[in-house]
Enzyme design. Structure first.
Site: not given
Ligand code: OXD
Ligand code: MN
Length: 595
Positions: A212, A220, A240, A262-264, A268, A379
């Protein structure tokens, strides 16, 4: 070596890197479908790609168990002074870091092909876009870059002889000796991984990871860490944030940019199907926003990416139907489980659990297994154009005008469902004090509370005190054309540990309140933390939610907030003299309002 590249700087760099890393061969990518297919063939043969019978042109990969997420502890901002990188970044001086990494890069591509990947972040040729060249020894990276960015030989044409690009050097750090059998997911051990940024030179060096954000360097590393530094220099914002367009039943459009860690739930929210009748949501981006002030003085945003690199577990037709429809074909899955009929599966997917599957580590899995079938940070990589609700304007070079900015995080306690900032400076204060429980998107402990200002703690490429000041300055430039700022928390729980708010499509109810605030059609009550909806403010029509839940969700408990103050003071203290005076004033006023 004649690679038929006109750009001298690029030729020199390719030569330098190939002499250092000593690959067996060099391949210049052109971004074509044929190239993608060839690369996939290679990955099926040697790289562990598993074709999925149930999804056309889709493949499953399993990473090494040590290489499953971003590695914030091994991520460096390497500026001449430590002060410039600031207290939220790991710092090593450029001379020391380069010496170490040059030692690692020496001969690191032996036995492998070195791929040169020309890519554009943002539509090719758009004045907002940036060109990057990633050099990588991972064909998995090549196929993911094809989806996540615009890889094309047109990028090389655009560069011409003298055009500027951001060099992004990546190696998995696993040279192959003659005749040595390759690992399924070659990578270096954790203490040899380095994700390094040299913002003073617009340069990225990544070593040792294939996963990733550590390896797909457009995302990133370029579009956030390096771009945030460029943005400050040039007077714009690299954030972000997801971007979405909401249209009300009368046809009025609102554009929203929202920053969550991330992942929040950014993906969605970005693809949400509103539960309130007549409202429509369209996706522009799910992770990164580049925002510039337009000729009319408003803030315009583009999504520099070309695809979604989303967290699979928890994604289902009930949580995110549009993501599920995006994933029907042409997808790369990583660390999901494999079902016996040749499909992927993950925890939280619709329907019954499979009676048997192969888990992300390649082991037999049944519902009785103690381990998850899919890694929590498994992912999908999918083209944005496949999303059924992708906005027709998602690639508009000038972007879309942002009306609303949202900050938020994952807080099981204290923080209400939604509130509005009193003004821009107060909104910057809300962004700067955003805190969230950690997730599996980074290697490290999950579920502990940390300050994650603007959801940018892992992604800001310079001193975050200066970043706060940059946001304050942008507010000054935008004046009364500035977007309004809100804060949300979808994750508040009751004393039994159950979520109080249904979330997902019902989040449209909260967004509707924001739009009505913009139009002066919804009232709000002043509280010490900001403006909260009036009792009838949020449209709950058709939603079966106990009044007690709503009361708890909206509660602003002054004592709980007072208890946050020492933590905010401690958080602010790390910035020392770089903490803007205007934020100190905001904190003072907040304390005064709390009484
Ligand atoms: C992403 C992260 O992969 O924020 O977007 O970790
Ligand atoms: Mn992210």
């Amino acid at each position: 070596m004649n690679l038929n590249i006109k750009n001298e700087k690029l030729n020199r760099w390719i030569k330098e890197v190939s002499e250092l890393c000593q690959p067996d061969s060099i391949y210049i990518c052109n971004g074509s479908k044929e190239e993608y297919n060839q690369m996939i063939e290679l990955l099926i043969k040697n790289g562990g790609a598993i074709p999925l019978k149930k999804r056309p042109n889709s493949y499953l990969f399993r990473s090494d168990p040590s290489d499953v997420a971003r590695v914030e502890d091994r991520t460096f901002i390497s500026t001449s002074s430590k002060e410039e990188a600031g207290p939220t970044n790991n710092w090593l001086g450029p001379a020391e870091l380069k010496k170490t990494m040059l030692g690692l890069y020496k001969g690191c591509m032996k036995g492998r092909t070195m791929y040169v990947i020309p890519f554009s972040m943002g539509p090719i040729g758009s004045p907002i876009s940036k060109i990057g060249i990633e050099i990588s020894d991972s064909p998995y990276v090549v196929v993911n870059m094809h989806i996540m960015t615009r890889v094309s030989s047109r990028v090389l044409e655009l560069l011409g002889e003298n055009g500027e690009f951001i060099p992004c050097l990546h190696s998995i750090g696993a040279p192959l000796a003659h005749g040595q059998k390759d690992a399924q997911w070659p990578c270096a051990p954790i203490d040899k991984k380095y994700i390094s940024h040299f913002p003073e030179e617009n340069l990225i060096w990544s070593y040792g990871s294939g996963y990733g954000g550590n390896a797909l360097l457009g995302k990133k590393c370029l579009a956030l860490r390096i771009a945030s530094v460029m943005a400050r220099r040039e007077g714009w914002l690299a954030e972000h944030m997801l971007i979405l367009r909401l249209t009300n039943p009368e046809g009025r459009q609102y554009h929203i940019a929202a920053a969550f860690p991330s992942a929040c739930g950014k993906t969605n929210l970005a693809m949400m199907m509103p539960s309130i009748p007549g409202w429509k949501c369209e996706c522009i981006g799910d992770d990164i926003a580049w925002m510039k002030i337009g000729a009319d003085g408003r803030l315009y945003s583009i999504n520099p990416e070309n695809g979604f690199f989303g967290v699979a577990p928890g994604t289902s037709y009930s949580t995110n139907p549009m993501a599920m429809d995006t994933l029907k074909g042409n997808v790369i899955f990583t660390n999901c489980a494999l079902t016996d009929d040749g499909d992927v599966w993950w925890e939280g997917m619709d329907g019954d659990e499979p009676v048997h599957a192969i888990d992300w580590k390649g082991r037999d899995w049944t519902p009785e297994s103690v381990h998850e079938a899919a890694h929590p940070n498994a992912r999908f990589t999918a083209p944005a154009s496949q999303c059924p609700v992708i906005c027709k304007d998602w690639e508009k070079p000038e972007g879309v005008p942002i009306d609303i900015i949202i900050f938020g995080g994952r807080r099981s306690e204290v923080v209400p469902l939604v509130y509005e900032a009193y003004n821009w400076d107060h909104g910057v204060f809300l962004g700067a004090t955003a805190a969230s429980e950690t997730t599996a998107a980074n290697i490290g402990a999950v579920g502990f509370l940390r300050y994650d200002p603007f959801a940018m703690k892992p992604f800001c490429g310079y001193n975050m005190g200066d970043y706060f000041q940059h946001w304050l300055d942008m507010g000054g430039k935008l004046g009364n054309k500035a977007p309004r700022i809100f804060y949300v928390n979808w994750f508040r729980k009751n004393s039994d540990g159950k979520f109080l708010w249904p979330g997902f499509s019902d989040n449209s109810r909260v967004l509707k309140w924001m739009c009505q605030r913009i139009d002066g059609k919804a009232g709000a009550q002043e509280t010490p933390i900001g403006l909260v909806p009036d009792k009838e403010g949020i449209d709950l029509n058709g939603l079966d939610i106990p009044p007690d839940n709503m009361r708890e969700l909206m509660m602003v408990n002054t004592d709980e907030w007072k208890a946050e103050i020492p933590n905010i003071e401690k958080h602010f203290s790390i910035f020392g003299s770089r903490l803007p005076e205007r934020l100190k004033l905001q904190l003072k006023e907040f304390i005064r309002r709390l009484g």
